[in-house]
Structures are given as structure tokens and as C-alpha cells.
Scaffold this active site. Structure first.
Site, mmCIF file in Angstrom:
data_model
loop_
_atom_site.group_PDB
_atom_site.id
_atom_site.type_symbol
_atom_site.label_atom_id
_atom_site.label_comp_id
_atom_site.label_asym_id
_atom_site.label_seq_id
_atom_site.Cartn_x
_atom_site.Cartn_y
_atom_site.Cartn_z
ATOM 1 N N TYR A 279 0.815 -1.210 0.000
ATOM 2 C CA TYR A 279 0.000 0.000 0.000
ATOM 3 C C TYR A 279 0.848 1.258 0.000
ATOM 4 O O TYR A 279 0.438 2.295 -0.502
ATOM 5 C CB TYR A 279 -1.021 -0.023 1.141
ATOM 6 C CG TYR A 279 -2.224 -0.835 0.737
ATOM 7 C CD1 TYR A 279 -3.175 -0.302 -0.117
ATOM 8 C CD2 TYR A 279 -2.373 -2.159 1.130
ATOM 9 C CE1 TYR A 279 -4.252 -1.051 -0.551
ATOM 10 C CE2 TYR A 279 -3.443 -2.920 0.703
ATOM 11 C CZ TYR A 279 -4.394 -2.354 -0.134
ATOM 12 O OH TYR A 279 -5.455 -3.107 -0.578
ATOM 13 N N HIS A 435 -5.604 -2.619 6.727
ATOM 14 C CA HIS A 435 -4.924 -3.638 5.930
ATOM 15 C C HIS A 435 -3.978 -4.507 6.757
ATOM 16 O O HIS A 435 -3.210 -5.287 6.211
ATOM 17 C CB HIS A 435 -4.167 -2.980 4.773
ATOM 18 C CG HIS A 435 -5.086 -2.419 3.740
ATOM 19 N ND1 HIS A 435 -5.982 -3.200 3.067
ATOM 20 C CD2 HIS A 435 -5.279 -1.148 3.293
ATOM 21 C CE1 HIS A 435 -6.681 -2.446 2.236
ATOM 22 N NE2 HIS A 435 -6.287 -1.198 2.352
#
Lengths: 755, 755
Positions: A279, A435
Site C-alpha cells: 500500500y 490492511h
């Protein structure tokens, strides 16, 4: 003035009226209206050097060939309908990509065909946009208009702002006014004031949103949009309990928002991004694209210098978070295969070079990427390579803190030196936002850039329509996030923090000590006291060479102390084929899931063994290399031979094997494991070499709350002694300890000798 | 004269006395005593060119560096004790390798240190050998003395004969006499007259035995040994029912033996070796080494020209039997990973070049191998490369007959043209001796040299001691050889020929027709009438491009006609991860083996689906490529989703998945399947392209005993019509047929149009 425009003006005035404490009025660099893509100065330099800068010329030729083939086709701006992977989604993505690239080509070549194409494209969007409802797909917490989520709309706006900037001076004032009124400003306001839950967060989504709105603000010289982007919306009315599609909290009460706050909060002082490199790579582009645009147009902001140049540090962190083939370690939700070959990394490396210290080691990465960006930064890199200023990029063992202030644990990468290429990624970080995975004190191991002890990564096939439209699969929650999916201890078959996001987000592990500069041993130790109430976990991982010229082995000491008697499971997933073992497993004639929940329901139990000695070995072959896990076991421990894939009705999981070392009914426990890469097989010569582990014995000489002392004896009778101070980590702290009649004195948190 | 020598002489005279019908007396080329390694002429040429022939110089430098480092160490000739992989085994292997290479170096450089080392090594063996009993390991049908099997002893003698030849002139007559009396002659007689079951067969073991005895015969100028080698032992008393360790029959009554008979019997006229390329590679070395030695010393024998130069053809066959990365297709017992990089292939390619037609395409293979042999042949190749005479090696679709006379079926490799790299290996051969698998009409598919629809290969880990001493695993019999382990039809869950070796060896499949020269379609069809009594099988496989510029698809029509109602299973093993399917599988919450025997006991049933339409599709992703199997199914057929690895208590099998298409209670049946490689995934850009199959419909328009007519319709509404003549295969035969009111007339066994 159209009716819509008047409504809009009133709408904007209303928002301005409610106050914006950090509102500033910027004096945009007035030398030109460019700066989002290429500066005027950069343009001059490019034109001067064109044809003599191989990597830039090549990248430019590729882009020109690609775009020249596309712009002769009819422009397609379809009514939005599809999910990721579908036609309308793909077409709108393609459109913004083409516009961005055509903008570059127009600036460099001045050929009006590019400008005309961009303008025509803008006009079609300007026709469609005012009438567009929300995207018909309803599953996002922030539905977009062109795409199913605002995030993709923001991707669109970032790229379009660059295209707009490129042709701004070429457009007539009337066209500019039309486009801004009909398309760009409403688009930016939709992404900001109309979607505060998307825009006003600390999250990569918001970073994209901030950059999109801010970059269009810069292109339009719109102080309001730039202010929103930098400092967030002054008001957002976000519910304190609101969560996104991944279950992540939208906003903590009182939390700052906007681009600056995202820089502050997203990165640790070392440049580590708490969600992990997958990410981080995704977020890096808007961070740097907007920062460079600001640097070029409002240089007095010094946005790249902010927080001790953390954005530049973040680029180094990203490179250091790749295996030796350039693939990102799949920490948390990371899709395997993503690497520093990604465009976002080409952009990042070029920017870090140009706006950073012109580090010649970054040229080495750029050379491997074999591509540069078509802007000031890419030019600088291409010139550096042309002048042969390149230096090899040195990947060393490295430590990253986590958390905005660097005090929320972190992670350490141990890398072997010289001839071997082993990497161990040890994670003792914070949760990693929505996440994050529940895997405190887990690690994964790589050799030559290939997985040896893998982390599962995410359970998702990004952009593959047949797999839940490319979105997260439910196995991401039921398997990939669960503790048992990782190489760390699971207590009583429940995940860390009971798999609860809120609880997990309240805590982080802690570095106990680390020493990466000792020639004999690289060592790191971290503790976790909150994953299971009443249980203290301390894991120490070391890399050391038993003999000069040998590959290092990995020593792993996992110490548990608990108020209660528990079952402890420590899994090691591996790749390849079992070759040998010292235990006597009973194999299952029918396969049943190992458990019913917390990820255990996804493991088939293939075989199990009760350990019959104090050293249990399992050897496997992968990529023609032999590996052995030597485990110090007690009589009564068991070894479970498992495989992923149970309760997987639509075949979402890979069928990878693992070995679980289980200790039952233990209050305090210690797992000592050694992982060796010791042998090779050559399928062409059919020669098998060093197929056996060199470990003869592991003795736990002492294990108290204060010290753990370990002796490892090799088959050649050499041995190592390693003593860990379990409590005191100060490097100047003096210790002395008598073991088997011999007394040892040392300074610092550990003692190690070869003998 | 020692007592042993006298005994030996008497022994030899006795054997000579019992008559040897083909006994010849050779006039060995008397210009020199060399010829097994490098001829005198070759040596002159080498010395002339040394330093100016890059590949030869490089190979020589590598060998010199390797040997110079070894010969300063003490010679080790341990008492034989270990199995393959163990110390004594490895040491004796190393010894013969070093002697052979030191022989080369002595010839080229004339440095006596090499000759002295070889002589010293020989002397140590000569001390030990006369007292050696059989090797203590008893499992071989032909126990050796230095090694556990005669085969390895023969490897030793082949290499030692070359070393002996190299230093022959340098040795004193006394030393020669001593070595021949104590070591070489007894060694050769042990491998021949004392082990007729090893020496007097048609088998790769005997080829090694013949070459070993013959080459030492040539080195010693011993007519008796050369005669044994070429024509076999005149008497052997081999029991007509004797079998080897693999269950292979030792010798058919009346069968010829010896090297010439092995050339005759081992290869088909096309150069295909019935056991498959893995064993062909292994046998090639002794075939060619002995042949070259004969060519150089007894040129009037013209052994390389024998059977229309079949040994040279065999080298081309070997190359054509590799995937596009150079790995051999693992037909029958073949270990994956073996490739044309193997030394035996370097040797083969160089010999085929030098003693063949100096084919410039072979230089392309030599260049990839990046190595040449250090002899006349290697010199020729290096010179050819230096003169840049290289031409690309064209791998085309190719057909090989099987059987000594080429009338025992065969195999066909379909290769795609131009931009794509698809290979299909279709097998309709004979049993393949004791290394054969029961997989009539099976095929495997490769793309870019990677397996798509794999053949399992063997169940063995050659030279990996922990896996049954590197020998065959019992799963080779219970799984790898069984029909269900292959991509072909299994009737009533029993293997072809009921898995009986004798029965299987009595029959072979038959080519029905093939056409590899049609630009629109490459097609091959073969039948098998004996695998199951009363059942006739006809499989037709075609490769064709639906559209110009598209990768070809594979059409597979498997037609069965039986006297009885049966269950037919057609498995397709695949690699990678399931992505999509058109059926609705019920997944198993507990895994059970699919059956109890014939390989079914090794398959876990993961899920099953009853087909609900007439086209069942399954899509998977492997190596970032999307593949779809489109199967023309009937309502009531089932699809079984299976995985290998059941009843595998010691983890000998890989856990690979398969899809079995099952038709129950059918007398006549037709399976029509299409395999497409249609899409790509890029993990760096996260772009998925063409993720869906382009097949819309498969219609079986007619299916009688005489014709099968098939229409394939694509999603773009294009279609193909394919008609197969099931009985008549003559290419001039005229056919006409009316289908749905349209009449078609054509010549030859099939009709095909794009429309």
C-alpha cells in the site's frame, strides 16, 4: 452564467463561510502556468538533451509510439457501469492514462494533435459529468461517479490535472472556464466536500483524494481547493463509529486531516508506512506527485522537506522492503508480484533522486527499472546514468520504526552478507490500519529473492473479475489475516487480540534490542504483551554463520510466559517437497480441517507426529535447495503436517504446506528453532550435495525470566553459545552469569561466542 | 606370472573355446594407440588452434582449473560400502570423472603430472580390485563391486578406458601388463561373462556394459572383449523369466545381444528410443562414446552409419524432444529438469556435428549449451562457432515412429508457429520397456517451456538419499505408471492393460493419420484397441488458430466404442490456481481418496459437479497466463476436482490438481475438449487481459463409426468445421458427407474450414 454554476458558487461560498482555520492564499509561481508535469526550466533542459540521453529517449519513444497509436482512434467516454476489470472501468482508466501521457508529449514536442486530443477528451467528460448520478455499483463506502469508488475517481483527477496543466496556456480562456465550471471544480468538490468520509481521513484513499483535489487546485490556481487538499475540510460531520469497506475506522475524533496530516501520520520517521509496502507503493504516487507539483509551483511550502524529508526516506524504505528480485515483502495485505518495477516506483525513485541528494545508488535501481519518468526528475536520472555516476545499491540489514512518531514497534530485515542471499523479515509493528494482519512477532524468509518460509500475503486477485470482481475475498478475513496463517505463535487456537481490529489497533509490539553491526551475528529481539491477555511473548531471531564461507543459519527463540496453562502452536509454512524428517508421522487416510475457526478451518491436517527426541528435524527441497527446520522439542510436543485449502469452496486459497509445532497445556514455554539452507540439487547433473542438516544438538542451558542461554552444537563438534537478557536491553548494562560451572560476563543485551 | 593371471587366462580360454559365431579379428588403426578420447589428427588441430577457439578454450580452462585443484589432493580409493549418494559411491564416481578429464589434459598439454595421477589412481584400484567381493548392498539384480550395481561399475570402466587410452603410450609395458591383468581385464570380464543378465540384454544397462567392455577392449587391443561388446556373449544361460529390479524382462529367448543389437533394437528408424528421452539421454553417451572410439580405431566397421545413421538421428530426436527451455518431455520414467544442458547431450551434439553433416543448426544448440567436449568433435564445433557458421535450430512439429522397425506406434509433437510458443506431446507409442507408463493416447501441453497440462513424470528423486536411496519410490508403480496419473481415458477405474507389463509390452497404439503441413490446422489422430478388451479408442488432437495473430487453441476429440457399458474418466492435470468455472461444484468438507487402487487411491476428491449444460468451462491462472478447458459435456456427466497426495504417508508425491471428466454407464462415448491459452495477468501493473475463453459453443454435428463432425463457434460468431474420417486414413481417399443439409466433399482423412 449557467444555473449550475451559480448554484455551485453559492455552495462554495457556504463552505468557505463556515471557516477554515488554516486557510492560506498562495502566490503561485507566476513564471508559467506549468509545473504539475514538467517545469519550464525542465522543458528547456529536456529539449537541449533530447536524443543524447538513452534511457529518457527510450522511455519517450515508447510513450510516443503508444500514444500516437491511441489518439488516432475515436475517443470513448462511456456511461459508467462496470466494476473493476469491466469495460467502462477499464476505459476511463485508459483515458486518464492517455491524457497524462499526451500532456507530456505536448509539452515536449509542442505538437497540437496531443493538445487537441486532450481538449476533446475533456469536452466529452464535461458534457457527461454534470448529469452523472453516483456509480450504479453500491458496495463502496465512498461511491464514485466515473468509477465504483471515489478512490478511482481521484486517480482520474490526479492524471487529468496533469493533462490540464500541460495544455492550460494553449486553451482559450473560454474553454478553460467551461471545463473548470462544468467538470473540474465540481469533480474536485465531489471528492472533497461531498465525500468527507473519503477525503478527510488518514488513509491512502484520502491521500489520493487530497492530491487529486490539490493538484487540480494548483492547475486552476484555486486557493480553496489547495487549502482543502493540504489541511482537510474544516468540517466533515463524520460519525465517530463510521468504518470503511475493509472495516477500518474512518476517523478518530479530533484527528487532523488533509495532505500534510497524512504525511505526518502515514509514515514513521524512518519512512515506513504502517499498512506495509504494497500500500505504500500505491500511496507513494499521490504523495510525491502532489509534493512535486507544490515544489514546482509553491516552493516556499517546502513540502518535501517536511518531517525531516520523510517522503524521500519513504522511497528508500520501499526499496529496502523488496527482496533481491525487487518484489515487495507481502506484509499485511500485500499482493505478491508487486515490485519496484511498478510505475509508482519509477516515479518515486526518479523524484527521490532529483529532489533528494542525487544519490548515485538510486541510479542503480533506475537502471534495473530500465525506465524513467518524462519530466524534470526522469531527465535528471537519465543524465546521471548517461554520465555513469551509478553506484551499486547496497541492501543491508535494516531496522524500521513504525508509527507517526516511530514509537509503535517496527520491523527488521536481516540480510546475509557476501556470497549468500538470505533475507528475513521480522515484524513487530503496529496493526497497520485496516490492511493489517494479526501476526505479531511473525517472520518470513527469502533466498535469492524466492520465498523459503513465506508469508501468505492477501487473499485477493486484484483486478481479476471472476474472483469477486477483483476485490478482497472473504478468505482474506477468515484466513490471510488470522494469526495461524503466519509464522508466529497462536495461543489456544485464537488469533492475536482475538482478531479484533479495535483492540489490535490499540497496541503494538516493542523492539527489545537489535544489533545489526556485529560481524559474527545479526540479532533482533522483540516482545508482545497484549496479543493474549496474561501472556508475555519474546521472540529473538538471529542470523549467523557457523563457519566462514558457509551460508548463515537462522536461530529463532520464541519464549512465552503466561498466567495460565495454554496450547501454543508455532507454524512454519514452507515451499516445496518434504524430503526427510527425524520424527515418525502418522498420516491421515481422510483429511479433516484442523479446527473450526480463526483460520484453523482452512488447514487440512495431513499427518502428525509426537516428538520422540529433543531435536526434531524436517528437511525439504525447494528450487533445488535443501532446507532443514531443526526444532528443539520436548517429549509430548507434536508436529502437525498441514496444508492450506480446507473450507475453500471456490478455490480461493493456494495449497501450500506447513509444519505446526504444538505444545499443549503449557504455562511457560520456549520454542527454539533453527532454519538452515544447506544443500543443493542439480537436476541436470543429478548431483545432490549437502543434503543433511549440520545441526547436531540444541541445548537450552538456562531459561529463566532473566536469561535464556542456548548452546548449538554442529556435527563437526564446533558450537555456539548465545545468551539473551530477557529483561534488560541497555547496551551498557553489565551482566554476569554462571552456566555449568563457567562464568560469563558481558555488556549489553546478549552474549555470543563461536567455540 | 601370478597365479591369478594364470587362472584368468584359463578362464578366458574356456570362454573363447565355447565358440563365438560372430568373432572377428580387428586390425586396429596402428598409427597410434589413441582414439578413445582424441585422435592424433585431432590433437594436432587442437594444438594449432588453441587460444583462438573461444568455446573450446573456455571449456578447457574450466576443466584444467577443476582438475589442477583436485590432483594435488591425496587419491582416495575407499572400500566400497555406500549406496548412491553415500561417500564411497560418490568418491568412486568422482575418481573416474577426474581420470577421464586428466587424460584429456595429458593429451593436450603433455604435462606428466596428469599421467602420473592417472597411473597412481589405477595402481590403487589394481591393489584393491582383485580382493573385492560383491558390493555389500544386495538390492540390485546385477550387483557391482565398486558400486551397488554393475551399471555404475560400467560407468567407471567407460571413463577409465578413456584415461587408460590417453596414457597408454606413456606407461611402461610392465605397468600396462600389470594393470590389464589385475584390473582392467578382470573388471571387463566381471561385467560381461560373470554378469550375463546385465551384459547380454537389449537395455540401456547393457549398452553401458557393452560400451565399457568394448572400449576397454579397444584400449587394450583385445579382440575378445571387443567381440563380446559388439555381438554379445555367445552363451548366457539367462532364465527366460528373469526380470530386473524394475520388473523388466531380462531377455526374450533367441534375442540377439551386444552393442550392434542394441543399436538395432533400441532406436526406431527415426531415432526415437522406446524408453523415452530421459533414458535416451542416459544411453546416448555409451552409444556414441563407443561408436566414436570404434570410428577412430576400426573405421571399416562404419558403426555410426549403421541403420541409416540412426545414432545421429537419435541426437536430433533428443533435441526435438525438449521443450523450448531445453528440458526433456518427461515421457515414461523421466525426471523433470533433465535437459540438453546435460553432459551427455553436449557430447551428443558435438559428435552429431562432427561425425554427421556439420549441420550449422547444431551449432545453435552448442552455443546455448555454452560448452564443448575436449576432443575432435568439440574442436569441430568450436571452430564452426568461431567461423560463425551457426544457424538457428528450427524446432517444428514432428512425428516419431516407435519400435526397432518403426511400426509400433509413435509420438507426435505439435508446435505452434510464429509468435506463440505452445507445444503438445501426444503419445501413442509402445510400452517403453520397464520404464514405460500405462498411458496410451495421453498428451501433455507446454507454453514457453513451462508445463500447462503436465505429465507427472516419475516418482523418484534421483540421487537423493533420504528418498529410498535415490531409487524408484513405490509410488512410481502405484501412481506415476498408472493410467489415471496421465491425461488419457481410464475405463472402470482400471489402468490400460490392467497395468500388466507383459500384456502392455505385447501391444502398441497406432497412428491413424497426421498432417503437420497444413497452414490452417496441425492434426494427429491415433487409435488404441488393446488397452481395454472390447473397447476401441480413437483420439484426435489438433492445434489451430481461430484468427490470424491469435494463439492457437487445442482441440481434443476422444472417441470410445465398446461392447459393454463402462465408466470413462478423462483427467486433465493442470498447474496453478482455479479462477472460474461454469459448473457448480459441491466442495468436500472432508477429503477422501477417489478410489482404492490403480492410482485412484492417491487422488483426493476436493469437489465435484454434475454438468448442467452442454459446455463446461474451467479457467485457471498459471505463470500469469489464463487457461480455459472447455468441455463438451452431457447432462449427467460429472466433473471431479481432484488433487494428488492421498495415501502418501512419506510425502513422496507433489500436490498437483486435476479435473476429471467422468461419463458413467456409457458404451460409446465422445469427449470433446478445447484448451485455450487466452489471457494474461501482470502483477506489477495489476492488469488482467482477456481473462475469458473465446469459445461460445461446441456442436457435435455427427458422430458415427465412420465420421465425427464438429462445429466450434467463437464469441465473435466465427466458427470452424472439422470432420474426421474415423476409419479410412488414406490421403487420396474421397469422402462426401451431408451435414444439416449441406454436403461436403473432400480427399483424405479429415476436412477443415474456418467460416
Amino acid at each position: 452564467m449557467s444555473k449550475v454554476y451559480i448554484q455551485l458558487l453559492i455552495f462554495c461560498m457556504f463552505f468557505n463561510a463556515i471557516g477554515q482555520s488554516k486557510k492560506q492564499v498562495y502566490n503561485f509561481d507566476s513564471s508559467s502556468h506549468h509545473g504539475l508535469l514538467i517545469t519550464n526550466k525542465g522543458l528547456e533542459l529536456i529539449k537541449e538533451n533530447l536524443g543524447t540521453i538513452p534511457l529518457f529517449d527510450k522511455s519517450l519513444a515508447q510513450t510516443k509510439a503508444e500514444i500516437d497509436a491511441i489518439i488516432v482512434e475515436e475517443i470513448e467516454v462511456p456511461i459508467p457501469k462496470d466494476m473493476a476489470g469491466g469495460y467502462t472501468h477499464t476505459q476511463h482508466k485508459k483515458n486518464y492514462d492517455v491524457v497524462q501521457k499526451a500532456g507530456v508529449l505536448f509539452q515536449i514536442y509542442g505538437d497540437e494533435k496531443y493538445a487537441t486530443y486532450i481538449k476533446d477528451m475533456f469536452m466529452e467528460y464535461a458534457q457527461m459529468y454534470p448529469k452523472l448520478p453516483l456509480h450504479p455499483e453500491t458496495r463502496s463506502y465512498s461511491r464514485g461517479k466515473l468509477f465504483w469508488q471515489c478512490l478511482n475517481d481521484a486517480n482520474w483527477l490526479v492524471n487529468m490535472s496533469q493533462g490540464y496543466d500541460a495544455i492550460y496556456d494553449w486553451l482559450s480562456p473560454k474553454d478553460r472556464k467551461f471545463l473548470e465550471t462544468k467538470l473540474f471544480k465540481p469533480f474536485a468538490l465531489f471528492l472533497s466536500v461531498e465525500n468527507p468520509q473519503f477525503f478527510n481521513r488518514i488513509h491512502n484513499h484520502s491521500t489520493w483524494g487530497n492530491a487529486a483535489v490539490g493538484m487540480m487546485g494548483l492547475a486552476m490556481r484555486d486557493n480553496q481547493l489547495v487549502n482543502y487538499a493540504l489541511y482537510g475540510l474544516p468540517e466533515d460531520s463524520i460519525d465517530a463509529n463510521a468504518v470503511d469497506n475493509d472495516g477500518g475506522l474512518i476517523k478518530k475524533p479530533g484527528q487532523d486531516a488533509g495532505f500534510i496530516a497524512n504525511i505526518e501520520e502515514a509514515f514513521s520517521p524512518d519512512g515506513y508506512y504502517t499498512e506495509g509496502p504494497y500500500y505504500q507503493r500505491y500511496a507513494m504516487y499521490p504523495f510525491l506527485a502532489f509534493s512535486v507539483a507544490l515544489e514546482n509551483t509553491v516552493p516556499e511550502l517546502k513540502v518535501l522537506a517536511y518531517k525531516d524529508s520523510v517522503q524521500i526516506k519513504a522511497v528508500y524504505a520501499l526499496i529496502d522492503l523488496t527482496d533481491s528480485k525487487g518484489g515487495f515483502f507481502p506484509l499485511n495485505d500485500g499482493q505478491k508480484g508487486m515490485s519496484f518495477y511498478n510505475n509508482a516506483l519509477v516515479n518515486s525513485v526518479d523524484i527521490a533522486y532529483h529532489y533528494g541528494s542525487k544519490d548515485p545508488e538510486l541510479l542503480a535501481i533506475a537502471e534495473i527499472q530500465n525506465e524513467v519518468t518524462l519530466d524534470d526528475a526522469g531527465l535528471a536520472v537519465a543524465l546521471g546514468l548517461k554520465r555513469n555516476e551509478i553506484q551499486p545499491y547496497q541492501k543491508r540489514s535494516v531496522n524500521f520504526t513504525d508509527g507517526p512518531k516511530g514509537n509503535q514497534g517496527g520491523l527488521t530485515i536481516l540480510r546475509s552478507k557476501e556470497d549468500s542471499d538470505l533475507e528475513l523479515v521480522f515484524k513487530y509493528s503496529a496493526q497497520g490500519n485496516s490492511h493489517g494482519h494479526y501476526d505479531k512477532l511473525s517472520y518470513s524468509i527469502y533466498e535469492n529473492g524466492d520465498e523459503v518460509i513465506p508469508d501468505y500475503g492477501l487473499a485477493r486477485f486484484v483486478n481479476i473479475n471472476s474472483k469477486n470482481g477483483g476485490g478482497y475475498l472473504k478468505e482474506n478475513t477468515t484466513w490471510a489475516k488470522q494469526t495461524i496463517a503466519h509464522n508466529t505463535v497462536v495461543q489456544n487456537e485464537t488469533s492475536h487480540f482475538n482478531g479484533d481490529f479495535k483492540t489490535g489497533s490499540s497496541f503494538h509490539s516493542q523492539l527489545h534490542f537489535q544489533d545489526l553491526s556485529n560481524d559474527l551475528i545479526q540479532i533482533v529481539s522483540a516482545r508482545e504483551h497484549n496479543a493474549y491477555e496474561g501472556t508475555e511473548m519474546l521472540r529473538t531471531v538471529a542470523m549467523l554463520s557457523p563457519k566462514e564461507g558457509m551460508k548463515p543459519i537462522i536461530i529463532d527463540i520464541f519464549k512465552l510466559q503466561s498466567k495460565n496453562a495454554n496450547q501454543y502452536d508455532l507454524p512454519f509454512y514452507y515451499k516445496g517437497q518434504l524430503m526427510d524428517y527425524s520424527v515418525d508421522p502418522v498420516s491421515e487416510s481422510i483429511l479433516k480441517p484442523l479446527g473450526t475457526s480463526n483460520g484453523y478451518q482452512h488447514l487440512w491436517k495431513e499427518a502428525s507426529a509426537v516428538t520422540n527426541s529433543d531435536l526434531s528435524k524436517v528437511t525439504w527441497l525447494h528450487n533445488n535447495l535443501f532446507y532443514t527446520l531443526s526444532s528443539k522439542t520436548s517429549v509430548g510436543d507434536s508436529l502437525l503436517f498441514v496444508r492450506q485449502g480446507a473450507n475453500d469452496p471456490v478455490f480461493n486459497l493456494r495449497r501450500e504446506p506447513g509444519i505446526i509445532i504444538r505444545k499443549s497445556n503449557a504455562r511457560d514455554a520456549i520454542f527454539v528453532n533453527i532454519i538452515e539452507s544447506h544443500g543443493t540439487y542439480d537436476a541436470v547433473t543429478e548431483r545432490a550435495e549437502n543434503t543433511e542438516s549440520i545441526i547436531d544438538k540444541i541445548d537450552i542451558i538456562q531459561n529463566t525470566g532473566t536469561y535464556t542461554a542456548l548452546e548449538i552444537t554442529y556435527k563437526d563438534d564446533n558450537s555456539n553459545l548465545l545468551i539473551i537478557s530477557n529483561l534488560k536491553a541497555d547496551s551498557s548494562e553489565k551482566h554476569s552469569l554462571t552456566l555449568n560451572g563457567t562464568s560469563y560476563s558481558w555488556e549489553g543485551p546478549y552474549y555470543f561466542i563461536n567455540r
